[in-house]
Design an enzyme around this catalytic site. Structure first.
Site: not given
Length: 392
Positions: A260, A314
């Site tokens: 991320h 996700d």
């Protein structure tokens, strides 16, 4: 004076905002100062949406009024349904959603951005109608008529009902509602920035949301949860995890659902989603890909954890949606259903002290290039100009 160039504007502040806060090193996410863990445990999606958009938790009366308005506006115009029937069955639901969201602006085109009633009306319509449009296209592309919303069901239960015309199990509806809460807002990500840039032109809110939906559809943003399921299918078994990871490391391929731009620890939303997945598995049976996901997380942690590569939001969301019976290509539209709340919060905040976005650039092309008349141009001239531009 032109400043230092930052690819992707990484780390460049683009706005002052009081909507959400992230501490990527401590794994903290807050909406209006409230930890995401608290909201996931105690709140509902619509209450969270109210908090994001208006900046305060609603009273019982305010929330009841807000929920009533949402229920009243769930239905969509028949002309929008007819338009969706003309979409190709093979089209991606995100493309259908972007077109449908933009079409809402044709029916509610009056722009009165200084009027609080107009602002509230737009917020209500978008929160209410986006789920209906997602569910409608899912049934239309199968050759079926859309299922009408049920006013006796809450926001999340109604969406699951519109997908299948079956009233969902209470646990499934609650888990789905928490998923919406987790995805509702996450500072200035790509789609939110797209919404803010569009909003800064003072166009209508339906165009703002349509632009954000288009941005969310990319595999590096909202589309990543679809790619996670594809990856788990490709791996196939727990035994294949080491070889798959080694291949990714050798080819420097992205491992979907990991890493991320902000978080250097496990995304707090991923932790909650994993817990939700386990609750669903306990009641409805284990997903065949869950063991692969667990093995992959452990392997990536061992190889890349020291580099700050950990599961993001996700990685487990697709497994939750699969267990809820949701088709893979609806994962990202569901992300959009949730993120509408955050987009609208930033739209409203942008309007408060608006200035149109107009970033600068660092020019790298040629200067004072000659114009060559068309009958004197050769392929060699064109190649020389291209080469000169690439070298400059």
């Amino acid at each position: 004076m032109v400043g230092e160039f930052k690819p992707g504007l990484e780390g460049v502040p683009a706005a002052l905002s009081s909507i959400s806060y992230v501490d990527g090193r401590e794994g903290i996410l807050e909406y209006r100062g409230i930890r995401i863990e608290e909201l996931a445990k105690y709140s509902t999606f619509l209450e969270t949406a109210y908090l994001l958009i208006w900046g305060v938790l609603p009273t019982q009366e305010e929330l009841a009024a807000f929920e009533h308005e949402i229920r009243y506006h769930r239905r969509i115009k028949y002309r929008i349904r007819d338009m969706m029937k003309c979409f190709p069955e093979s089209g991606h639901p995100m493309d259908a959603l972007q077109a449908s969201a933009a079409a809402l602006g044709l029916f509610y085109s009056r722009r009165d951005l200084q009027n609080p009633e107009y602002i509230r009306g737009a917020v209500v319509r978008l929160l209410a109608k986006i789920p209906t449009m997602v569910a409608a296209f899912q049934l239309i592309r199968k050759g079926n008529d859309p299922v009408s919303p049920r006013d006796d069901l809450d926001y999340s239960a109604n969406f699951l009902y519109m997908l299948s015309e079956k009233e969902p199990d209470p646990l499934a509806a609650r888990v789905f509602d928490i998923c919406l809460t987790l995805h509702a807002e996450h500072t200035i990500n790509a789609s939110t920035f797209s919404a803010m840039v569009t909003a800064s032109t003072l166009t209508d809110p339906y165009a703002v949301i349509a632009s954000a939906v288009g941005t969310l559809g990319g595999p590096l943003h909202g589309g990543a949860n679809e790619e996670v399921i594809t990856m788990l299918e490709e791996i196939g078994s727990v035994e294949n995890v080491p070889a798959y990871l080694e291949k990714c490391l050798q080819t420097k391929s992205k491992i979907m659902g990991f890493g991320h731009r902000v978080y250097k620890v496990k995304d707090p939303r991923a932790t909650i989603l994993q817990q939700l997945a386990e609750q669903l598995f306990e009641k409805f049976g284990r997903d065949e890909y869950y063991d692969i996901a667990i093995a992959l997380e452990k392997a990536v942690e061992a190889e890349l954890g020291h580099k700050g590569i950990h599961p993001n939001v996700d990685f487990y969301s697709g497994l939750v949606y699969r267990k809820l019976g949701i088709p893979t290509d609806l994962f990202t539209p569901i992300f959009a259903i949730s993120r509408v709340a955050g987009w609208l919060a930033h739209w409203k905040e942008q309007l408060a002290e608006n200035r149109i976005y107009r970033p600068t650039q660092i020019y790298t092309g040629q200067r004072n290039a000659p114009y060559i008349e068309i009958d004197k141009r050769t392929a060699a001239d064109t190649e020389a100009l291209i080469a000169a531009g690439a070298a400059s």
